[in-house]
Design a protein around this motif. Structure first.
Motif, PDB file in Angstrom:
ATOM      1  N   PHE A 143     -35.220-111.690  -0.915  1.00 54.07           N
ATOM      2  CA  PHE A 143     -35.087-112.213   0.602  1.00 54.07           C
ATOM      3  C   PHE A 143     -36.469-111.933   1.155  1.00 54.07           C
ATOM      4  CE2 PHE A 143     -34.561-110.994   4.973  1.00 54.07           C
ATOM      5  CZ  PHE A 143     -33.960-112.216   5.519  1.00 54.07           C
ATOM      6  N   LEU A 144     -36.855-110.506   1.006  1.00 51.72           N
ATOM      7  CA  LEU A 144     -38.208-110.141   1.825  1.00 51.72           C
ATOM      8  C   LEU A 144     -39.391-110.860   1.213  1.00 51.72           C
ATOM      9  CD1 LEU A 144     -37.636-106.520   1.962  1.00 51.72           C
ATOM     10  CD2 LEU A 144     -37.575-107.940   3.841  1.00 51.72           C
ATOM     11  N   ASN A 145     -39.258-111.308  -0.170  1.00 49.63           N
ATOM     12  CA  ASN A 145     -40.470-111.777  -0.761  1.00 49.63           C
ATOM     13  C   ASN A 145     -40.407-113.567  -0.198  1.00 49.63           C
ATOM     14  OD1 ASN A 145     -41.701-113.604  -3.116  1.00 49.63           O
ATOM     15  ND2 ASN A 145     -42.715-111.507  -3.198  1.00 49.63           N
ATOM     16  N   ILE A 146     -39.538-113.970  -0.278  1.00 47.44           N
ATOM     17  CA  ILE A 146     -39.295-115.232   0.240  1.00 47.44           C
ATOM     18  C   ILE A 146     -39.921-115.390   1.866  1.00 47.44           C
ATOM     19  CG2 ILE A 146     -37.611-117.346   0.671  1.00 47.44           C
ATOM     20  CD1 ILE A 146     -36.042-116.518  -1.764  1.00 47.44           C
ATOM     21  N   TYR A 361     -41.259-105.726   0.924  1.00 46.08           N
ATOM     22  CA  TYR A 361     -40.907-106.498  -0.347  1.00 46.08           C
ATOM     23  C   TYR A 361     -41.494-105.779  -1.492  1.00 46.08           C
ATOM     24  CZ  TYR A 361     -44.865-109.279  -2.197  1.00 46.08           C
ATOM     25  OH  TYR A 361     -45.687-109.978  -2.819  1.00 46.08           O
ATOM     26  N   ASN A 362     -42.684-105.227  -1.320  1.00 45.03           N
ATOM     27  CA  ASN A 362     -43.459-104.482  -2.355  1.00 45.03           C
ATOM     28  C   ASN A 362     -42.688-103.090  -2.698  1.00 45.03           C
ATOM     29  OD1 ASN A 362     -45.916-105.682  -3.573  1.00 45.03           O
ATOM     30  ND2 ASN A 362     -46.126-106.003  -1.385  1.00 45.03           N
ATOM     31  N   GLN A 363     -42.368-102.296  -1.543  1.00 47.54           N
ATOM     32  CA  GLN A 363     -41.630-101.173  -1.412  1.00 47.54           C
ATOM     33  C   GLN A 363     -40.236-101.178  -2.139  1.00 47.54           C
ATOM     34  OE1 GLN A 363     -41.895 -98.464   1.874  1.00 47.54           O
ATOM     35  NE2 GLN A 363     -39.930 -97.742   1.754  1.00 47.54           N
ATOM     36  N   VAL A 364     -39.536-102.091  -1.831  1.00 47.96           N
ATOM     37  CA  VAL A 364     -38.075-102.490  -2.392  1.00 47.96           C
ATOM     38  C   VAL A 364     -38.516-103.004  -4.022  1.00 47.96           C
ATOM     39  CG1 VAL A 364     -36.111-103.908  -2.310  1.00 47.96           C
ATOM     40  CG2 VAL A 364     -37.174-103.215  -0.287  1.00 47.96           C
ATOM     41  N   ALA A 365     -39.360-103.375  -4.155  1.00 47.79           N
ATOM     42  CA  ALA A 365     -39.661-103.956  -5.584  1.00 47.79           C
ATOM     43  C   ALA A 365     -40.073-102.590  -6.278  1.00 47.79           C
ATOM     44  CB  ALA A 365     -41.032-104.754  -5.715  1.00 47.79           C
ATOM     45  N   TYR A 366     -40.588-101.511  -6.126  1.00 46.94           N
ATOM     46  CA  TYR A 366     -40.628-100.318  -6.565  1.00 46.94           C
ATOM     47  C   TYR A 366     -39.365 -99.448  -6.824  1.00 46.94           C
ATOM     48  CZ  TYR A 366     -45.831 -99.973  -6.672  1.00 46.94           C
ATOM     49  OH  TYR A 366     -47.137-100.127  -7.208  1.00 46.94           O
ATOM     50  N   GLN A 367     -38.553 -99.618  -5.635  1.00 40.64           N
ATOM     51  CA  GLN A 367     -37.199 -99.208  -5.781  1.00 40.64           C
ATOM     52  C   GLN A 367     -36.132 -99.930  -6.785  1.00 40.64           C
ATOM     53  OE1 GLN A 367     -36.945 -99.116  -1.416  1.00 40.64           O
ATOM     54  NE2 GLN A 367     -36.383 -97.115  -1.661  1.00 40.64           N
ATOM     55  N   ALA A 368     -36.214-101.182  -6.735  1.00 41.41           N
ATOM     56  CA  ALA A 368     -35.679-101.764  -7.718  1.00 41.41           C
ATOM     57  C   ALA A 368     -36.016-101.501  -9.127  1.00 41.41           C
ATOM     58  CB  ALA A 368     -35.886-103.325  -7.517  1.00 41.41           C
ATOM     59  N   LEU A 369     -37.261-101.052  -9.494  1.00 40.23           N
ATOM     60  CA  LEU A 369     -37.783-100.808 -10.743  1.00 40.23           C
ATOM     61  C   LEU A 369     -37.182 -99.729 -11.222  1.00 40.23           C
ATOM     62  CD1 LEU A 369     -39.685-101.257 -13.094  1.00 40.23           C
ATOM     63  CD2 LEU A 369     -41.590-100.346 -11.827  1.00 40.23           C
ATOM     64  N   GLY A 370     -36.925 -98.593 -10.221  1.00 35.85           N
ATOM     65  CA  GLY A 370     -36.515 -97.369 -10.409  1.00 35.85           C
ATOM     66  C   GLY A 370     -34.916 -97.255 -10.760  1.00 35.85           C
ATOM     67  N   LYS A 384     -37.266-114.323  -9.156  1.00 34.83           N
ATOM     68  CA  LYS A 384     -38.161-114.090  -7.902  1.00 34.83           C
ATOM     69  C   LYS A 384     -39.049-115.307  -7.694  1.00 34.83           C
ATOM     70  CE  LYS A 384     -41.735-112.456  -7.056  1.00 34.83           C
ATOM     71  NZ  LYS A 384     -43.074-111.653  -7.225  1.00 34.83           N
ATOM     72  N   ARG A 385     -40.042-115.540  -8.957  1.00 33.38           N
ATOM     73  CA  ARG A 385     -40.733-116.673  -8.690  1.00 33.38           C
ATOM     74  C   ARG A 385     -40.066-118.026  -8.595  1.00 33.38           C
ATOM     75  NH1 ARG A 385     -45.872-115.190  -8.845  1.00 33.38           N
ATOM     76  NH2 ARG A 385     -46.450-113.558 -10.269  1.00 33.38           N
ATOM     77  N   ILE A 386     -38.854-118.123  -9.340  1.00 33.91           N
ATOM     78  CA  ILE A 386     -38.275-119.469  -9.268  1.00 33.91           C
ATOM     79  C   ILE A 386     -37.675-119.651  -7.952  1.00 33.91           C
ATOM     80  CG2 ILE A 386     -35.951-120.458 -10.095  1.00 33.91           C
ATOM     81  CD1 ILE A 386     -36.457-118.939 -12.785  1.00 33.91           C
ATOM     82  N   PHE A 387     -37.022-118.555  -7.223  1.00 34.30           N
ATOM     83  CA  PHE A 387     -36.566-118.611  -5.852  1.00 34.30           C
ATOM     84  C   PHE A 387     -37.645-118.846  -4.970  1.00 34.30           C
ATOM     85  CE2 PHE A 387     -32.787-116.891  -7.453  1.00 34.30           C
ATOM     86  CZ  PHE A 387     -31.488-117.066  -6.670  1.00 34.30           C
ATOM     87  N   VAL A 388     -38.765-118.370  -5.011  1.00 32.23           N
ATOM     88  CA  VAL A 388     -39.825-118.644  -4.178  1.00 32.23           C
ATOM     89  C   VAL A 388     -40.589-119.969  -4.232  1.00 32.23           C
ATOM     90  CG1 VAL A 388     -42.273-117.864  -3.638  1.00 32.23           C
ATOM     91  CG2 VAL A 388     -40.797-116.061  -4.154  1.00 32.23           C
TER      92      VAL A 388
END
Length: 435
Positions: A143-146, A361-370, A384-388
């Protein structure tokens, strides 16, 4: 706290342990008559007490069961204790309990969780549904990236100053990370002089790559920029070999073929194609690939989230000269025109909003990676790229040819395949010493 009498035992963290009773002659009790009231009192007390490292606390929800253990000799009391991972708790002191021998003795088992320096365990709905928490992180990431890509392109439609907007992204991120640090939502890690020297090159590459990406966003359709940026693994593979001699398994290199073919196919018929947009997107791939390579050594010195925050700070310092050099002479006139078109309040709010979307969105991406394995994160990045690409096409009504659509799809799938194969054949990765 079972500290009646007996001998102390030292227990490593993250292990299950058992206490064997000894006969002291002073305490004679059965498990049924003694342990249940003690557990009840411990549960009642632990809900009110402070969590102190080294003290076992019994969960109220943990059921107490009797397990037949007809072994001749002294009785035993086994307590399964799971310690919180990656905490400062290194030892736990356990005292043995003397129980009266029984012909058919019982063993009591329960779960206990050690305290972790004041940090509480997951609670609420996510405590029993970790998968739901992971899904939430991925959904928020998408959502944040889009939102970032849409608002960012909307700004460029009336304010085509990507170097300045790139600096705003990082400046707003600085405000957000300051808030997280001061409120202790994110633990601050103080960098040393060696770290600050080492972070300079990755920060410059991050600033340069980020600015070039935004130049591409301003020049061509967002969907096309994202298609070109799927080529980043190609530059990463080449750069890893040139810098550190890293050689991947051959299936990993084969996955690069559909990426390159898909981008070539999409570029041939892209309606918004310009050499400026294409070349800056390609150059950003080089910059971000190099940043990833030179950042690896820093990962061991600081947590990824704090590392990203410090890279953001230093990158902002590098962005300012770019803004002055490329847009300084026309920036004031561009801001005045944007205020005339949108109004001062709406223009400023748009800049703050796009900066917040970028950092979060970058911060959440790091948390998702964890929360997941790297291969799952790689697949998620493809999604994510497909959605964007899809949402930006719908949001701006961009027309794309069938060939561009097919090429973009092949490139995105190829990027996902590369990430999956790289994780699968990680054990086959070699480092070649070059003369």
């Amino acid at each position: 706290n079972f500290s009646r009498s007996g001998t102390e035992g030292i227990v490593d963290r993250n292990t299950s342990f058992a206490f064997r009773s000894i006969r002291s002659g002073k305490m004679q009790a059965t498990i049924a008559s003694q342990f249940a009231p003690v557990a009840a009192r411990a549960n009642a007390t632990s809900s009110r007490a402070q969590r102190v490292p080294g003290i076992c606390r019994i969960r109220a929800a943990a059921p107490v069961t009797r397990v037949a253990a007809p072994v001749a000799g002294a009785s035993s009391l086994a307590i399964g204790s799971t310690f919180a991972a990656d905490r400062a708790l290194n030892v736990a002191v356990a005292r043995q309990v003397t129980l009266k021998p029984q012909p058919a003795r019982g063993v009591v088992r329960c779960n206990a969780q050690a305290a972790a320096e004041g940090e509480s365990a997951p609670s609420g709905i996510f405590a029993n549904n970790p998968a739901l928490e992971t899904v939430m992180y991925f959904a928020l990431w998408y959502f944040l990236n889009i939102q970032f890509n849409i608002v960012n392109k909307q700004i460029y439609n009336y304010f085509p100053f990507p170097w300045f907007v790139s600096a705003i992204h990082l400046a707003v991120g600085l405000l957000i990370m300051t808030f997280f640090w001061t409120t202790r939502l994110v633990k601050f890690e103080k960098p040393d002089s060696e770290f600050l020297k080492a972070v300079t090159l990755p920060s410059f590459l991050h600033a340069f790559g980020h600015c070039l990406t935004n130049v591409s966003f301003a020049a061509v359709a967002v969907s096309f920029t994202h298609t070109v940026k799927t080529l980043e693994p190609v530059f990463s593979a080449v750069g890893s070999y040139l810098v550190s001699g890293t050689v991947y398994a051959w299936p990993v290199y084969m996955a690069l073929v559909p990426i390159m073919g898909g981008v070539a196919l999409a570029s041939a018929t892209e309606l918004s194609f310009t050499w400026l947009g294409f070349s800056t997107a390609m150059a950003s791939n080089v910059a971000f690939s190099a940043r990833a390579i030179f950042s690896k050594k820093l990962m061991a010195k600081m947590s990824p989230l704090n590392l990203y925050n410090f890279v953001t700070i230093v990158s902002l310092l590098f962005c300012i000269p770019f803004v002055i050099a490329f847009e300084g002479s026309t920036l004031a006139a561009g801001i005045a025109k944007a205020v005339e078109i949108k109004g001062q309040k709406e223009f400023v709010l748009a800049l703050l909003k796009v900066g917040a979307f970028y950092h979060l969105y970058n911060q959440v991406a790091y948390q998702a990676l964890g929360k997941v394995e790297p291969v799952t994160h790689a697949v998620g990045n493809v999604g994510k790229r497909i959605f964007v690409i899809g949402f930006t096409i719908l949001a701006f009504g961009n027309k794309i040819s069938t060939q561009t659509a097919i090429g973009s799809g092949i490139a995105v799938v190829g990027a996902g395949l590369y990430g999956w194969l790289k994780a699968k054949y990680a054990a086959d990765t070699k480092t070649v010493k070059k003369a």
